[in-house]
Design a protein around this motif. Structure first.
Motif, PDB file in Angstrom:
ATOM      1  N   ILE A   1       0.819  -1.218   0.000  1.00 34.62           N
ATOM      2  CA  ILE A   1       0.000   0.000   0.000  1.00 34.62           C
ATOM      3  C   ILE A   1       0.854   1.271   0.000  1.00 34.62           C
TER       4      ILE A   1
ATOM      5  N   LEU B   1       2.207   4.116   5.264  1.00 34.79           N
ATOM      6  CA  LEU B   1       1.626   2.794   5.523  1.00 34.79           C
ATOM      7  C   LEU B   1       2.387   1.770   4.681  1.00 34.79           C
TER       8      LEU B   1
ATOM      9  N   ALA C   1      -2.900  -4.589   1.012  1.00 35.40           N
ATOM     10  CA  ALA C   1      -4.173  -3.972   1.365  1.00 35.40           C
ATOM     11  C   ALA C   1      -5.194  -4.259   0.274  1.00 35.40           C
TER      12      ALA C   1
ATOM     13  N   TYR D   1      -6.546  -3.186   5.645  1.00 38.33           N
ATOM     14  CA  TYR D   1      -5.094  -3.395   5.666  1.00 38.33           C
ATOM     15  C   TYR D   1      -4.767  -4.747   6.274  1.00 38.33           C
TER      16      TYR D   1
ATOM     17  N   ASN E   1      -2.492  -3.289  10.030  1.00 37.32           N
ATOM     18  CA  ASN E   1      -2.868  -2.046  10.685  1.00 37.32           C
ATOM     19  C   ASN E   1      -4.252  -2.184  11.332  1.00 37.32           C
TER      20      ASN E   1
ATOM     21  N   ASN F   1      -8.154  -0.594  10.633  1.00 38.21           N
ATOM     22  CA  ASN F   1      -9.259  -1.489  10.273  1.00 38.21           C
ATOM     23  C   ASN F   1     -10.432  -1.333  11.231  1.00 38.21           C
TER      24      ASN F   1
END
Lengths: 281, 459
Positions: free
Chosen positions: B322, B329, B333, B351, B354, B358
């Protein structure tokens, strides 16, 4: 000189030529007729050079292709073919005043293209990357142009026929400068005789291309169907010549309906219906 | 009894020979063909079905409007057109053939009266000498004449392009030939479609009528790629294809590039670059907000699934990293779309590493935590597959039509008759078309002829 300024000169020449033909029809002054013709031929020459220049310019941009790939290029080419066919008819039969009814079509095409269409040179999308594009577009538009000329002549025929009915023997009117009814009828037929083989060839080259690129020579796509509708109308016109009842006014109407169908095939299908010919050609 | 029977069959025959029928069929075909350009053909799309009422839909279906060019009434009209042009040809051909093969070589009184281009030249000299001079002029300017001698007069006959009279019938025949080609294609050919993922091969394709067709060989897609112009418009769609017989590449058909407008043909079957897409499987987990009780959720590329609360979810796009799209980031993803219970659609990114981000999507996923676990993706190529043994017949028909129309429009059967007697030469001629042009030609011919003949003074 760039192609775009030459196209502007062309549009201006066609405008003056059309006005010249109108003035010629009213005044019957030979000088005006000659000037209008000269402007038409001059415009045709300028446009020919412009189309060639645009072709060359596309190569300079690294995306070289014949200028026949989008709505702008097609409408410019259409107007070029109309003047070309008119020129051929003029050289052979010498009925100058027909220009008053044909040049408006050419001017309309150029004016629309120059004033409201995107004239940028775009690269060819994969579907159009084929030599068939050139053969197909040239034959189709030469055919369309012959039908445009036939339509103009048919309108003259109808005006003349109506006028003869209401006020016969009026030698002072504009209509008196028109060629005789049977001459117009014959020229209508002759124009369609030029257009019909070209349309047939256009449909055949289109089918050949479709078969080569998609594996089907005919898929009843709206564009294909409308080209066939046009073909049916003119086939009817040609058969109508054999019967006396369908000559004259009815033939003129068939020719006008045929050209209306042609215009729908060219523009209406793209603007109103959806299908495979979505790139505007 | 027999006479009334004869008139019935005669009137049926006349009906099929009539030009009125031709005009009717051509104009009707032109008008009703419009239907299929306004109403979508094939399976109507849902967007269209929403715009028409149920009754209309039923009516259209029963009339065959969704496949009108194959409906019984359209085929009937085409058959009517075919019968009409066969009947017209059968009626007129014998007389035309007679005109061509057994021409009238002597201009008698009846023929002379029917000719509009007729000239008599008064001259001196005997018939035999005059005949030779006229023959020489005709041969040089028109065509070699045939000479017939009767009652002390010589009759010369010359013609050009008599066969051009057949062109109209060639055009009519060409329409039938094209129909025959189309029928052969629909009986013995097929149109199909196949998607082949990169690195995989197929030996069967699906026809348009949903029938599975065994190719008898296999096609492998080695690679598919798209290239773009600087302005972002697509430049080229390219599949590298290999034809396999018994699992082995066929010489000359190994790693062949196939692009739009440049198909691959093998054993009469042609493969056309038509579409492409992504093919793959992606794993997600659905868990409680803190990550406990994880349940796996699998989705195909561009596929869909159901979340535990019953709302639908679609996978739109994925990336292995991503960071190319969102700085700060990283990791795989996926972009998904959820169809919420209130009818709204919500698009968001899921993701893989992460959970905090989410968790912001909890309101859309029924309070469950949706996480992306990654997946594998391949491109696939979409190929149009066609076999049409009738296509050559169609081309023969098309060529016959174009040549036929050209000859029928621009070539004429011209005939000239000359009667040479002592002191008089009478010339007449006619043309199957373009009367104006022929009249001009005749005038020029007369001028040349007069120069070659010893003219009587002041006649």
């Amino acid at each position: 000189m760039t192609s775009s300024s030459l196209f502007n000169i062309t549009t201006f020449a066609y405008l003056l030529s059309m006005l010249g033909f109108f003035a010629f029809a009213v005044s019957r002054s030979k000088v005006l007729g000659t000037a209008a013709s000269a402007l038409a031929y001059g415009g045709l020459l300028a446009q020919t050079v412009a189309i060639g220049l645009r072709w060359k310019e596309s190569y300079a941009l690294g995306i070289g292709h014949a200028p026949l790939s989008n709505l702008y290029e097609s409408v410019v080419f259409f107007s070029w073919t109309i003047v070309l066919i008119y020129g051929l008819l003029d050289l052979k039969y010498r009925y100058r005043v027909i220009g008053a009814f044909v040049m408006p079509f050419a001017l309309l095409g150029m004016a629309w293209g120059q004033l409201s269409l995107d004239s940028g040179i775009q690269p060819l999308v994969p579907a159009l990357q084929s030599n068939w594009l050139t053969y197909h577009v040239i034959t189709c538009f030469l055919g369309y142009a012959a039908f445009a000329v036939a339509c103009g002549i048919s309108i003259m025929y109808l005006i003349r026929a109506k006028h003869e009915k209401s006020t016969p023997d009026n030698e002072q009117s504009i209509v008196a400068t028109f060629p005789a009814g049977r001459v117009l009828d014959d020229l209508n037929y002759k124009s369609i005789m030029i257009g019909f083989p070209l349309l047939t060839l256009g449909i055949v080259t289109g089918a050949a291309w479709a078969n080569y690129a998609w594996g089907t020579y005919w898929s009843w796509d709206p564009k294909e169907t409308w080209s066939l509708i046009v073909w049916f109308v003119y086939a009817a016109f040609l058969h109508a010549r054999i019967t006396r009842g369908w000559a004259g006014q009815r033939a003129a109407w068939l020719s006008i309906i045929g050209f209306a169908a042609t215009i729908f095939c060219y523009l209406g299908v793209n603007l109103l219906l959806s299908g495979l010919h979505s790139y505007g050609g | 009894m027999t006479s009334s029977k004869k008139t019935i069959s005669q009137s049926i025959w006349d009906f099929f020979c009539s030009l009125k029928l031709t005009m009717f069929t051509l104009i009707t075909l032109a008008v009703i063909s419009i239907i299929g350009t306004v109403i979508p053909q094939g399976t109507p799309p849902p967007e269209y079905l929403h715009t028409i009422s149920q009754n209309k839909l039923k009516l259209y279906k029963s009339l065959g409007f969704f496949d009108m060019y194959h409906s019984w009434w359209f085929i009937l009209l085409l058959s009517l057109l075919s019968l009409n042009l066969i009947a017209c040809s059968v009626k007129r051909l014998p007389a035309i053939c007679k005109t061509i093969t057994r021409p009238v070589r002597v201009m008698d009184d009846g023929l002379e009266r029917s000719i509009s281009n007729l000239t008599s030249i008064m001259t001196s000299g005997d018939a035999a000498t005059l005949k030779d001079r006229v023959a020489a002029v005709l041969k040089a300017e028109f065509a070699e004449p045939v000479v017939t001698e009767t009652d002390g007069a010589y009759h010369l006959f010359a013609q050009t392009a008599p066969w051009s009279r057949l062109a109209v019938y060639a055009v009519h025949l060409s329409v039938l030939v094209i129909f025959i080609g189309a029928i052969i294609g629909s009986l013995f050919g097929y149109k199909g479609f196949v998607n082949i993922p990169e690195g995989e091969s197929v030996g069967k394709v699906m026809s348009r009528s949903e029938k599975e067709i065994d190719l008898g060989f296999a096609v492998r897609c080695e690679k598919f790629s798209v290239s773009h112009y600087p302005n972002g418009a697509p430049k080229e769609f390219k599949s590298i294809l290999t034809v396999l017989e018994n699992g082995r590449p066929v010489a000359g058909y190994d790693r062949v590039p196939v692009i739009v407008n440049d198909p691959l043909n093998y054993k009469g079957i042609t493969f056309y670059q038509s579409s492409y897409g992504k093919y793959g499987e992606h794993e997600f987990t659905v868990s409680d907000p803190d990550g406990s009780n994880p349940q796996p959720l699998k989705m195909q590329s561009n596929g869909s699934a159901k979340l535990p609360d019953g709302s639908g979810i679609c996978l739109q796009e994925t990336t292995p990293d991503i960071s190319r799209f969102q700085s700060g980031l990283n990791g795989p993803a996926a972009q998904v779309e959820v169809h919420l219970a209130n009818g709204e659609n919500k698009t968001f990114i899921v993701y893989s590493n992460n959970p905090a981000m989410n968790r912001m999507n909890l309101p859309y996923t029924g309070g469950k935590l949706l996480q992306y676990r990654g997946g594998e993706e391949f491109m696939y190529t979409g190929l149009q597959v066609a076999k049409d043994p009738g296509v050559w017949v169609v081309w023969v028909g098309c060529i016959l039509m174009v040549v036929g129309i050209y000859v029928a429009f621009f070539m004429a059967h011209r005939r000239i008759w000359v009667r040479v007697e002592n002191g008089t030469v009478t010339i007449g001629g006619n043309s199957s078309k373009n009367q104006g042009g022929f009249q001009l030609f005749m005038e020029q011919l007369m001028t040349k002829l007069k120069k070659q003949l010893p003219l009587e003074d002041n006649k």
